[in-house]
Design a protein around this motif. Structure first.
Motif, PDB file in Angstrom:
ATOM      1  N   LYS A  86       0.793  -1.231   0.000  1.00  0.00           N
ATOM      2  CA  LYS A  86       0.000   0.000   0.000  1.00  0.00           C
ATOM      3  C   LYS A  86       0.828   1.286   0.000  1.00  0.00           C
ATOM      4  CE  LYS A  86       0.144   1.738   4.313  1.00  0.00           C
ATOM      5  NZ  LYS A  86      -0.216   3.055   4.836  1.00  0.00           N
ATOM      6  N   CYS A 127     -10.260   5.393  -0.253  1.00  0.00           N
ATOM      7  CA  CYS A 127     -10.745   6.630  -0.871  1.00  0.00           C
ATOM      8  C   CYS A 127      -9.890   6.978  -2.088  1.00  0.00           C
ATOM      9  CB  CYS A 127     -10.714   7.768   0.143  1.00  0.00           C
ATOM     10  SG  CYS A 127      -9.049   8.154   0.744  1.00  0.00           S
ATOM     11  N   ARG A 296       3.861  17.113  -3.463  1.00  0.00           N
ATOM     12  CA  ARG A 296       4.209  15.714  -3.762  1.00  0.00           C
ATOM     13  C   ARG A 296       3.391  15.274  -4.969  1.00  0.00           C
ATOM     14  NH1 ARG A 296       3.069  11.110   0.770  1.00  0.00           N
ATOM     15  NH2 ARG A 296       0.907  11.664   0.281  1.00  0.00           N
TER      16      ARG A 296
HETATM   17  C1  WQD Z   1      -1.626  12.887   3.707  1.00  0.00           C
HETATM   18  C2  WQD Z   1      -1.260  14.338   3.464  1.00  0.00           C
HETATM   19  C3  WQD Z   1       0.592  14.659   1.986  1.00  0.00           C
HETATM   20  C4  WQD Z   1       3.717  13.059   4.582  1.00  0.00           C
HETATM   21  C5  WQD Z   1      -2.937   7.533   2.202  1.00  0.00           C
HETATM   22  C6  WQD Z   1      -2.224   6.251   1.957  1.00  0.00           C
HETATM   23  C7  WQD Z   1      -2.907   5.409   0.958  1.00  0.00           C
HETATM   24  C8  WQD Z   1      -4.387   5.373   1.203  1.00  0.00           C
HETATM   25  C9  WQD Z   1      -4.981   6.773   1.318  1.00  0.00           C
HETATM   26  C10 WQD Z   1      -5.247   3.490   2.338  1.00  0.00           C
HETATM   27  C11 WQD Z   1      -0.917  14.614   2.006  1.00  0.00           C
HETATM   28  C12 WQD Z   1       0.902  15.184   3.383  1.00  0.00           C
HETATM   29  C13 WQD Z   1       2.485  13.446   4.083  1.00  0.00           C
HETATM   30  C14 WQD Z   1       4.691  14.060   4.860  1.00  0.00           C
HETATM   31  C15 WQD Z   1       3.158  15.745   4.144  1.00  0.00           C
HETATM   32  N1  WQD Z   1      -4.656   4.661   2.382  1.00  0.00           N
HETATM   33  N2  WQD Z   1       2.218  14.763   3.876  1.00  0.00           N
HETATM   34  N3  WQD Z   1       4.370  15.361   4.639  1.00  0.00           N
HETATM   35  O1  WQD Z   1      -1.563  10.509   0.498  1.00  0.00           O
HETATM   36  O2  WQD Z   1      -3.801  10.677   1.612  1.00  0.00           O
HETATM   37  O3  WQD Z   1      -2.730   8.416   1.150  1.00  0.00           O
HETATM   38  O4  WQD Z   1      -4.304   7.397   2.399  1.00  0.00           O
HETATM   39  O5  WQD Z   1      -5.588   2.904   1.392  1.00  0.00           O
HETATM   40  O6  WQD Z   1      -2.360   4.104   1.123  1.00  0.00           O
HETATM   41  O7  WQD Z   1      -0.937   6.568   1.480  1.00  0.00           O
HETATM   42  O8  WQD Z   1      -1.882   9.949   2.950  1.00  0.00           O
HETATM   43  O9  WQD Z   1      -0.499  10.340   4.920  1.00  0.00           O
HETATM   44  O10 WQD Z   1       0.655   9.978   2.687  1.00  0.00           O
HETATM   45  O11 WQD Z   1      -0.588  12.107   3.116  1.00  0.00           O
HETATM   46  O12 WQD Z   1       2.896  16.945   3.938  1.00  0.00           O
HETATM   47  O13 WQD Z   1       5.852  13.774   5.302  1.00  0.00           O
HETATM   48  O14 WQD Z   1      -0.085  14.642   4.218  1.00  0.00           O
HETATM   49  O15 WQD Z   1       1.095  15.541   0.989  1.00  0.00           O
HETATM   50  O16 WQD Z   1      -1.406  15.896   1.662  1.00  0.00           O
HETATM   51  P1  WQD Z   1      -2.514   9.981   1.484  1.00  0.00           P
HETATM   52  P2  WQD Z   1      -0.487  10.530   3.456  1.00  0.00           P
END
Ligand code: WQD
Length: 351
Positions: A86, A127, A296
């Motif tokens: 994941k 999502c 990102r």
């Molecule tokens: C959240 C926000 C980043 C790290 C996750 C899982 C994926 C799925 C959906 C289950 C974003 C920001 C992050 C950092 C940051 N889960 N961020 N600095 O991208 O919504 O996806 O949920 O199926 O598997 O990856 O979650 O926690 O990676 O990021 O600013 O060091 O936090 O840009 O806006 P995401 P995330």
């Protein structure tokens, strides 16, 4: 006592779901090849519930090995399928590994539901299937945009495979679309054990706060949102876990009207990255060392759930708020630092 087979039972959401299933009277077995997890979390499950859960260390991509588990357990009432890779970023650099692992394992399991007449199947969806939605909050009927990553594509394809298969026979399936699961069980006996440098926000926050990471970046503060940082729907992992028990109850009670149904699992509240950081600082008392970095690639700008359907039909109610999520995440990070028995699992690196 109805037996539930949980795949990925040694993982973060799997272990929390096993706790909830056991506390609600189910018998549970797990299949987990520990390629991205360690059995330590099942030891934590036993600490919480005083029940031992057998894990079959089997690769679901091996049909024969998977069949052997069902031959030994002919009384499985439902399968909850978590086991999958994941890491969004890794899926971009290793797409074939993601398609092969996430889809082959699902196909093998569905073949077993036919072979062994397993009537119910719960799929861990995400999502991510919505991509960058045109309208928020998203309902289960919100049209899916092209997935932003191969990981997201495996979830969209997984849902399609289940839908197409379900219409050929009697299998009943529920697809649960998680928003952003965070936090740890209130006992702090189980939690998330990131493998290598965490890609996700909350473990990046807690590892930076504890000094495991020197600093962290907020990936962009120039988005069209209230404070410029991305919006997500963070939800406590124990609330997600309980929704799985409710989904199994719903199916075993014969309430599922069609072959397949879908439910959003989010709080319904959008929280920005900067708001999440402020909530963490308030709860932990730690000033977080972060800087604003570039966006990102692949990030969704703004998404959060309309969760009315899960509340109304599954009888789901959300127990934990953002402060609970941050507090349990922080307490778990402190436990990871202090509890030597967990250190081996911490040293796991993405293979
Ligand atoms: C959240 C926000 C980043 C790290 C996750 C899982 C994926 C799925 C959906 C289950 C974003 C920001 C992050 C950092 C940051 N889960 N961020 N600095 O991208 O919504 O996806 O949920 O199926 O598997 O990856 O979650 O926690 O990676 O990021 O600013 O060091 O936090 O840009 O806006 P995401 P995330």
């Amino acid at each position: 006592m109805q037996k539930i087979l949980v795949t990925g039972g040694c993982g973060y959401i799997g272990a929390h779901t096993i706790v909830d299933l056991l506390e609600n009277g189910y018998e549970v077995i797990s299949i987990d090849n520990n390629s991205r997890s360690t059995p330590q979390l099942l030891a934590g499950v036993e600490k919480i519930t005083a029940k031992k859960v057998k894990n079959y260390k089997v690769d679901l991509c091996s049909y024969d090995d998977t069949v052997a588990v069902f031959q030994e357990n002919r009384d499985v009432a439902a399968i909850i399928h978590f086991a999958a890779y994941k890491a969004v970023g890794e899926s971009v650099s290793e797409p074939l590994m993601y398609f092969e692992n996430n889809l082959q394992s699902l196909v093998n399991l569905l073949k077993c539901t036919k072979e062994f007449n397993i009537p119910h199947f719960v799929f861990s969806s995400s999502c991510t299937v919505y991509g960058n939605p045109d309208h928020i909050p998203v309902t289960e009927l919100t049209p899916q945009q092209p997935a932003e990553s191969p990981y997201g594509a495996t979830k969209q394809m997984g849902e399609r495979i289940i839908n197409d298969f379900a219409h050929t026979g009697s299998l009943k399936s529920i697809l649960l679309r998680y928003f952003n699961p965070v936090g740890a069980h209130p006992s702090i006996a189980i939690g998330e054990v990131p493998l290598g440098r965490p890609a996700n926000l909350v473990p990046a926050i807690t590892q930076t706060a504890i000094g495991k990471l020197p600093t962290m970046q907020v990936y962009g503060d120039d988005y069209p949102t209230r404070d410029g940082s991305c919006v997500r729907d963070y939800i406590h992992v124990s609330d997600i876990a309980h929704a799985h028990t409710l989904a199994v109850n719903y199916m075993l009670d014969g309430k599922l009207k069609s072959n397949v149904d879908v439910f959003n699992l989010g709080t319904g509240n959008g929280v920005t990255v900067l708001e999440a950081i402020k909530a963490f600082e308030a709860v932990s008392g730690v000033k977080l060392n972060y800087s604003i970095g570039p966006r990102r690639p692949g990030d969704v700008v703004d998404i959060y759930a309309n969760n009315d359907k899960a509340i109304k039909e599954l009888g789901w109610n959300i127990k934990y708020n953002l402060d609970d999520m941050m507090r349990t995440a922080w307490e778990w990070e402190l436990r990871l630092r202090d509890d030597k028995t967990l250190h081996t699992s911490q040293n796991f690196q993405l293979n």
